[in-house]
Design an enzyme around this catalytic site. Structure first.
Site, PDB file in Angstrom:
ATOM      1  N   ASP A  83       0.843  -1.194   0.000  1.00  0.00           N
ATOM      2  CA  ASP A  83       0.000   0.000   0.000  1.00  0.00           C
ATOM      3  C   ASP A  83       0.878   1.243   0.000  1.00  0.00           C
ATOM      4  OD1 ASP A  83      -2.265   1.579   0.086  1.00  0.00           O
ATOM      5  OD2 ASP A  83      -2.822   1.063   2.135  1.00  0.00           O
ATOM      6  N   LYS A  84       0.241   2.399  -0.215  1.00  0.00           N
ATOM      7  CA  LYS A  84       0.927   3.685  -0.094  1.00  0.00           C
ATOM      8  C   LYS A  84       0.092   4.577   0.802  1.00  0.00           C
ATOM      9  CE  LYS A  84       0.065   7.205  -2.513  1.00  0.00           C
ATOM     10  NZ  LYS A  84      -0.886   8.405  -2.585  1.00  0.00           N
ATOM     11  N   HIS A  85       0.754   5.602   1.315  1.00  0.00           N
ATOM     12  CA  HIS A  85       0.005   6.601   2.075  1.00  0.00           C
ATOM     13  C   HIS A  85       0.618   7.961   1.795  1.00  0.00           C
ATOM     14  CE1 HIS A  85      -2.675   8.098   5.149  1.00  0.00           C
ATOM     15  NE2 HIS A  85      -1.671   8.810   5.648  1.00  0.00           N
ATOM     16  N   SER A  86      -0.245   8.954   1.715  1.00  0.00           N
ATOM     17  CA  SER A  86       0.250  10.315   1.486  1.00  0.00           C
ATOM     18  C   SER A  86      -0.090  11.165   2.695  1.00  0.00           C
ATOM     19  CB  SER A  86      -0.425  10.869   0.233  1.00  0.00           C
ATOM     20  OG  SER A  86      -0.450  12.276   0.276  1.00  0.00           O
ATOM     21  N   THR A 123      -8.938  10.687  -0.646  1.00  0.00           N
ATOM     22  CA  THR A 123      -9.213   9.660  -1.659  1.00  0.00           C
ATOM     23  C   THR A 123     -10.619   9.087  -1.492  1.00  0.00           C
ATOM     24  OG1 THR A 123      -6.873   9.140  -1.830  1.00  0.00           O
ATOM     25  CG2 THR A 123      -8.389   7.416  -2.525  1.00  0.00           C
ATOM     26  N   ARG A 171      -6.930  14.405  20.272  1.00  0.00           N
ATOM     27  CA  ARG A 171      -5.805  15.248  19.818  1.00  0.00           C
ATOM     28  C   ARG A 171      -6.308  16.458  19.050  1.00  0.00           C
ATOM     29  NH1 ARG A 171      -2.825  11.597  16.049  1.00  0.00           N
ATOM     30  NH2 ARG A 171      -1.505  13.386  15.660  1.00  0.00           N
ATOM     31  N   SER A 186      -0.516   7.014  14.487  1.00  0.00           N
ATOM     32  CA  SER A 186      -1.877   7.135  13.969  1.00  0.00           C
ATOM     33  C   SER A 186      -1.943   6.631  12.527  1.00  0.00           C
ATOM     34  CB  SER A 186      -2.303   8.610  14.055  1.00  0.00           C
ATOM     35  OG  SER A 186      -3.499   8.819  13.370  1.00  0.00           O
ATOM     36  N   LYS A 190      -3.335   2.413  11.342  1.00  0.00           N
ATOM     37  CA  LYS A 190      -4.446   2.180  10.401  1.00  0.00           C
ATOM     38  C   LYS A 190      -3.950   1.415   9.181  1.00  0.00           C
ATOM     39  CE  LYS A 190      -5.395   6.539  10.642  1.00  0.00           C
ATOM     40  NZ  LYS A 190      -5.802   7.909  10.867  1.00  0.00           N
ATOM     41  N   LYS A 191      -2.802   1.833   8.648  1.00  0.00           N
ATOM     42  CA  LYS A 191      -2.289   1.179   7.441  1.00  0.00           C
ATOM     43  C   LYS A 191      -1.903  -0.272   7.740  1.00  0.00           C
ATOM     44  CE  LYS A 191      -2.896   3.915   4.203  1.00  0.00           C
ATOM     45  NZ  LYS A 191      -3.496   3.547   2.929  1.00  0.00           N
TER      46      LYS A 191
HETATM   47  N1  URA Z   1      -3.447  11.761   9.537  1.00  0.00           N
HETATM   48  C1  URA Z   1      -3.694  10.755  10.419  1.00  0.00           C
HETATM   49  O1  URA Z   1      -4.298   9.754  10.079  1.00  0.00           O
HETATM   50  N2  URA Z   1      -3.250  10.890  11.685  1.00  0.00           N
HETATM   51  C2  URA Z   1      -2.575  11.980  12.116  1.00  0.00           C
HETATM   52  O2  URA Z   1      -2.204  12.013  13.270  1.00  0.00           O
HETATM   53  C3  URA Z   1      -2.336  13.010  11.197  1.00  0.00           C
HETATM   54  C4  URA Z   1      -2.777  12.877   9.893  1.00  0.00           C
END
Ligand code: URA
Length: 439
Positions: A83-86, A123, A171, A186, A190-191
């Site tokens: 996977d990727k994350h931005s 997305t 937060r 965080s 999730k990823k």
């Molecule tokens: N995106 C997230 O999912 N978590 C953060 O803490 C900041 C940006």
């Protein structure tokens, strides 16, 4: 006995937490045994005192394990789970192309995507603009589509990393978002709950980036790479430019049309193509699908030119309830705004600077993003044909097309967009589009 206040005290006093402390605290968060006030105190103590990489790994693992972690063993897939994350940007439509491209090259991509945040697009919102496409499905269906098509892009489910949901909400209202270990845990929790073998992170740099400086963007990228690898997932990162929108457009349905045009080869805007190829190649190498970036780029080009990437996108859209002929007929399905107006240059010169955050906020104000979490999005609105930095324009040349719901909204967006762009007699310095993460 579990006393959250003792764990908070340790962090407040600058001590290093044991993995057992962190596990207990996060379990308490997920079980609602830790109060919002205690989460706030913990996150503020972490914000002020930081965390070692070992603590951040333990926090990431604990948050990942607060819910379901996808297991792919039973599927016997012939390729790695990737996977990727931005970190988020404006006109950042990369995931829509990269997911199918990497799937066409042999990766399996279970992409859990987010909604727009602040000035950045999401997305998930882009896929929600496709009529019929289901972004909220069961984990079983999600895994089936990944197995059958190679890629599925959906939204966060309640089962995955539920501790992050509570911690992030606290937060957000206690000025503790901007902490590198908390952001790292965080994002990664999730990823990593998708059961990944490899991940590439795209950390944006510039006027539309989430992190305020190049140094902070680097720090986040280093942290994600260290903690991701520490948590057992091959992780790499690239720093990419967000001093102007990545695609020459921003807005949900407009960006989906841009992604379709890219995949079918109708139009591949240069900056968007370069960043998509760089991240995709990096992921193929990180996952061991290609030996080096050169080989990865060749394979990716073949997957694009042969139409296999476009086919993966079409299959994913159909499998998730969208129109079977979206690629043949994107304009038949994607909503179009009723008012479309040009923003024209008031003087001649070079496009010298772009306040990308402000451009993102133009889209939000048009209705293409949210002011409040519960707001509904207008998928049709946004900006198209946006000029690039360094271009020379004459008075009266097009800077962008505004797509709006009403004449009033269009007028206000036109004024705001014009303010976000600086035209000058001097050409701006060229900024690097993609930077490797160096130690
Ligand atoms: N995106 C997230 O999912 N978590 C953060 O803490 C900041 C940006």
């Amino acid at each position: 006995m579990f006393l959250p206040q003792e764990i908070i005290r340790k962090k407040r006093d600058g001590n290093v937490l044991e993995a057992a402390d962190i596990n207990a605290f996060v379990r308490g968060v997920a079980a609602d045994e830790v109060s919002e006030g205690q989460i706030a105190a913990f996150t503020m103590a972490t914000y002020l005192n930081g965390m070692t990489s070992e603590e951040a790994v333990a926090l990431t693992r604990a948050m990942r394990d607060s819910g379901t972690v996808l297991n792919w063993k039973a599927f016997n897939l012939p390729g790695p789970i990737v996977d990727k994350h931005s970190s988020g940007g404006v006109g950042d439509v990369v995931s829509l192309m990269m997911g199918p491209m990497v799937a066409a090259c042999g990766g399996f991509v279970p992409m859990i995507s987010g909604r727009g945040l602040g000035h950045t697009g999401g997305t998930l919102d882009k896929f929600d603009s496709i009529p019929g496409y289901q972004t909220s499905i069961s984990i079983e269906k999600f895994q089936q589509v990944v197995r059958d098509v190679g890629v599925a892009i959906i939204g966060q489910t309640a089962e995955l990393a539920p501790a992050d949901k509570r911690i992030y909400a606290t937060r957000d209202v206690t000025a503790t978002v901007e902490s590198i270990p908390l952001i790292t845990a965080s994002i990664l929790s999730k990823k990593l709950s998708a059961g990944l073998d490899a991940l590439v992170m795209d950390v944006k740099v510039g006027s539309g980036a989430f992190m305020p400086t190049l140094e902070k963007s680097r720090e986040l990228a280093r942290s994600i790479v260290e903690v991701g690898n520490g948590a057992g997932v091959k992780t790499s990162a690239l720093l990419t430019d967000m001093n102007e929108p990545l695609a020459p457009c921003a807005g949900n349905a407009i960006e989906v049309r841009c992604a379709v045009d890219y995949l079918i080869g109708k139009s591949r805007p240069q900056r968007l193509h370069e960043v998509t190829m760089a991240l995709s190649a990096q992921l193929l190498v990180t996952a061991g699908i290609a030996k080096g970036v050169g080989e990865a780029r060749q394979v990716l080009t073949h997957c694009l030119e042969s139409g296999r990437a476009a086919e993966c996108f079409a299959k994913m859209v159909t499998a998730l309830g969208g129109p079977a002929d979206l690629l043949e007929n994107p304009r038949k399905y994607m909503p179009v705004a009723p008012v479309i107006k040009p923003v024209l240059a008031m003087r001649s010169g070079f496009i010298a600077a772009c306040d990308t955050r402000r451009v993102g906020m133009v889209v939000v104000a048009l209705g293409g993003g949210r002011m409040r979490a519960a707001d509904k999005i207008d998928f049709a609105v946004g900006l198209a044909d946006i000029v690039s930095l360094g271009m020379h324009v004459n008075t009266g040349d097009l800077l962008a097309m505004v797509h709006a719901r009403t004449e009033e909204a269009a007028s206000s967006a036109m004024r705001e967009f014009e303010q976000a762009i600086t035209i000058s007699d001097l050409a701006p310095a060229r900024l690097p589009l993609v930077q490797m993460l160096t130690e």
